[in-house]
Design an enzyme around this catalytic site. Structure first.
Site, PDB file in Angstrom:
ATOM      1  N   SER A 159     -70.329  11.843  51.024  1.00  0.00           N
ATOM      2  CA  SER A 159     -69.288  11.881  51.875  1.00  0.00           C
ATOM      3  C   SER A 159     -69.587  10.884  53.050  1.00  0.00           C
ATOM      4  CB  SER A 159     -68.958  13.175  52.641  1.00  0.00           C
ATOM      5  OG  SER A 159     -70.155  13.740  53.300  1.00  0.00           O
ATOM      6  N   GLY A 161     -69.162   7.738  53.740  1.00  0.00           N
ATOM      7  CA  GLY A 161     -69.568   6.350  53.379  1.00  0.00           C
ATOM      8  C   GLY A 161     -71.054   6.176  52.909  1.00  0.00           C
ATOM      9  N   GLU A 265     -55.930  11.848  52.937  1.00  0.00           N
ATOM     10  CA  GLU A 265     -55.984  10.334  53.169  1.00  0.00           C
ATOM     11  C   GLU A 265     -55.368   9.475  52.320  1.00  0.00           C
ATOM     12  OE1 GLU A 265     -60.201   9.539  53.618  1.00  0.00           O
ATOM     13  OE2 GLU A 265     -60.565  11.736  54.169  1.00  0.00           O
ATOM     14  N   GLU A 277     -57.858  10.530  48.999  1.00  0.00           N
ATOM     15  CA  GLU A 277     -58.560  11.811  48.953  1.00  0.00           C
ATOM     16  C   GLU A 277     -58.049  12.734  49.899  1.00  0.00           C
ATOM     17  OE1 GLU A 277     -62.677  10.378  49.130  1.00  0.00           O
ATOM     18  OE2 GLU A 277     -62.741  10.966  51.539  1.00  0.00           O
ATOM     19  N   ASP A 284     -61.884  14.813  60.535  1.00  0.00           N
ATOM     20  CA  ASP A 284     -62.440  14.213  61.876  1.00  0.00           C
ATOM     21  C   ASP A 284     -61.297  13.366  62.790  1.00  0.00           C
ATOM     22  OD1 ASP A 284     -62.890  12.230  60.056  1.00  0.00           O
ATOM     23  OD2 ASP A 284     -64.920  12.037  60.427  1.00  0.00           O
ATOM     24  N   THR A 285     -60.634  12.716  61.990  1.00  0.00           N
ATOM     25  CA  THR A 285     -59.691  11.685  62.685  1.00  0.00           C
ATOM     26  C   THR A 285     -58.762  12.650  63.302  1.00  0.00           C
ATOM     27  OG1 THR A 285     -58.304  11.712  60.881  1.00  0.00           O
ATOM     28  CG2 THR A 285     -59.734  10.059  60.811  1.00  0.00           C
ATOM     29  N   ARG A 360     -72.522  11.405  65.660  1.00  0.00           N
ATOM     30  CA  ARG A 360     -71.639  11.494  66.564  1.00  0.00           C
ATOM     31  C   ARG A 360     -71.830  12.751  67.503  1.00  0.00           C
ATOM     32  NH1 ARG A 360     -66.825  11.517  62.835  1.00  0.00           N
ATOM     33  NH2 ARG A 360     -67.227  13.635  62.699  1.00  0.00           N
TER      34      ARG A 360
END
Ligand code: AMP
Length: 387
Positions: A159, A161, A265, A277, A284-285, A360
């Site tokens: 996940s 990236g 997504e 996906e 998170d977005t 983050r």
């Protein structure tokens, strides 16, 4: 609906498997309804641990360790918040009568890019990029020829990236192979996807339970190194594309079933919508919904879990910007310029106990028309530092 008090024999208990910033917001919403919150993570003092009735440190990849805490706590609902959880534990818990959100099979399908891609494209007939699964370097090279260049290479189990790369020509494949090998998760199998030259990408937050399905306004986002950095809501879309996006979101979430919110997504090119996906949990977005909606994605998730009505209002446009740490620290300080605490903007600090570069740590939220909110979010996030 009856609401009991926490820490009583008749309390309603939720268990978060994964206690990051998204779990923390779910825990806060649960507290608001008087639920008993049990937060699990693999390290101490994870964000949701601070707002839970009980916090446990458990290796969530270990089947027996997960089952032991589930049997001990006997939650009414188990809410996976991350992908790296022993799926065998979830199947076993479900067999023993525990309610896994949305259900163990949906978690199983979505944690593996191969499973969800085959399900979406081949069983449900959704439009996706062309793809091939490979296990060896030779197969990778052949897959490049088949799907064409540029193509995107991703481990099937990863996940954010990790292990992901774009190959623009055959000579790039060696490098992509090396990058994928270093990824976390089971990097033994890779998916090679044709590059979709999309105009923009969105998250279609979709909440469902046995009674209804609702969609949030589409969320536009910007990714850097496979991780989200800015998101905004609503993303302007043609009516045709928006309709298609909702249809795809309905098909995939109905296909997965169960209760909860899903982050679907999608890539959009003109009026064409490609399924990419889906995550069976808050996305998170979707943190932008903390400032744009009467019920954030976290509140909607909980309502869906409890089988409550899913009505909510979109209050108005907004944007979010993720703040990532610059430094390594065992006592991190997030230094926020006071200008962020404005009538139309604020910050949520995640309270992570350690920082490392790229982790983050906080999110800036701005309420304004999309263009203004996004440019302000971009500016304000530069006014945060850490040490
Ligand atoms: P993922 O981890 O699959 O969500 O990918 C992270 C990001 O990489 C996506 O949000 C896209 O911006 C980009 N991406 C992934 N797959 C593709 C693709 N097939 N074509 C174009 N961009 C992609």
């Amino acid at each position: 609906m009856e609401f009991s008090a926490p820490l009583k024999s008749n309390s309603t208990k939720i268990m978060l498997l994964g206690s990051g910033e998204l779990g923390k917001e779910v825990a806060i919403e649960a507290q608001r309804l008087g639920l008993e919150v049990i937060a699990i993570d693999r390290y101490q003092n994870a964000p949701a641990h601070h707002v839970a009735h009980r916090a446990h440190v458990v290796d969530m990849q270990n089947k027996e360790a997960v089952l032991e805490i589930v049997r001990r706590e006997k939650p009414d609902f188990i809410l996976p918040e991350i992908e790296a959880i022993s799926i065998d534990a979830l199947f076993e818990a479900e067999k023993e009568g525990f309610h896994v959100i949305p259900n163990a099979e949906a978690v199983n399908k979505t944690m593996n890019r191969k499973n969800i891609r085959v399900f979406a494209a081949e069983e449900l007939g959704l439009k996706t990029s062309p793809y091939v699964f490979v296990k060896s370097y030779e197969e990778l090279v052949a897959a490049g020829e088949k799907v064409g260049y540029p193509c995107v290479i991703k481990p099937v189990m990863s996940s954010s990236g990790h292990g992901q790369s774009i190959a623009r020509k055959p000579e790039d494949m060696q490098n992509s192979w090396e990058i994928a090998k270093e990824a976390r998760g089971d990097a033994s199998e890779l998916i090679v996807e044709g590059f979709v030259d999309f105009d923009y990408e969105i998250t279609m937050l979709t909440a469902r339970n046995e009674k209804e399905t609702v969609f949030c306004e589409p969320i536009g986002h910007e990714q850097r190194d496979g991780d989200y950095v800015f998101s905004w809501q609503p993303m302007q879309m043609s009516e045709v594309a928006k309709q298609k996006a909702q249809e795809i979101a309905k098909t995939i979430t109905d296909g997965l079933g169960g209760r909860g919110i899903f982050g679907v997504e999608l890539f959009i090119k003109g009026d064409e919508v490609y399924f990419s996906e889906v995550s069976p949990r808050p996305h998170d977005t979707g943190m932008v919904t903390l400032i744009t909606q009467s019920q954030s994605e976290f509140a909607l998730h909980l309502r869906a879990v409890l089988g409550l009505p899913l009505g909510f209002a979109f209050y108005g446009d907004g944007a979010s910007a993720a703040y990532k740490a610059e430094n390594e620290s065992y006592a991190p300080v997030v230094d926020v310029n006071e200008s962020i605490f404005d009538e139309k903007s604020f910050v949520r600090v995640f309270s992570k106990p350690e920082s490392h570069k790229g982790r983050r740590m906080a999110v800036v939220l701005v309420f304004d028309t999309v263009q203004k909110a996004l440019s302000k979010a971009r500016e304000l996030v530069t006014k945060i530092q850490d040490c």
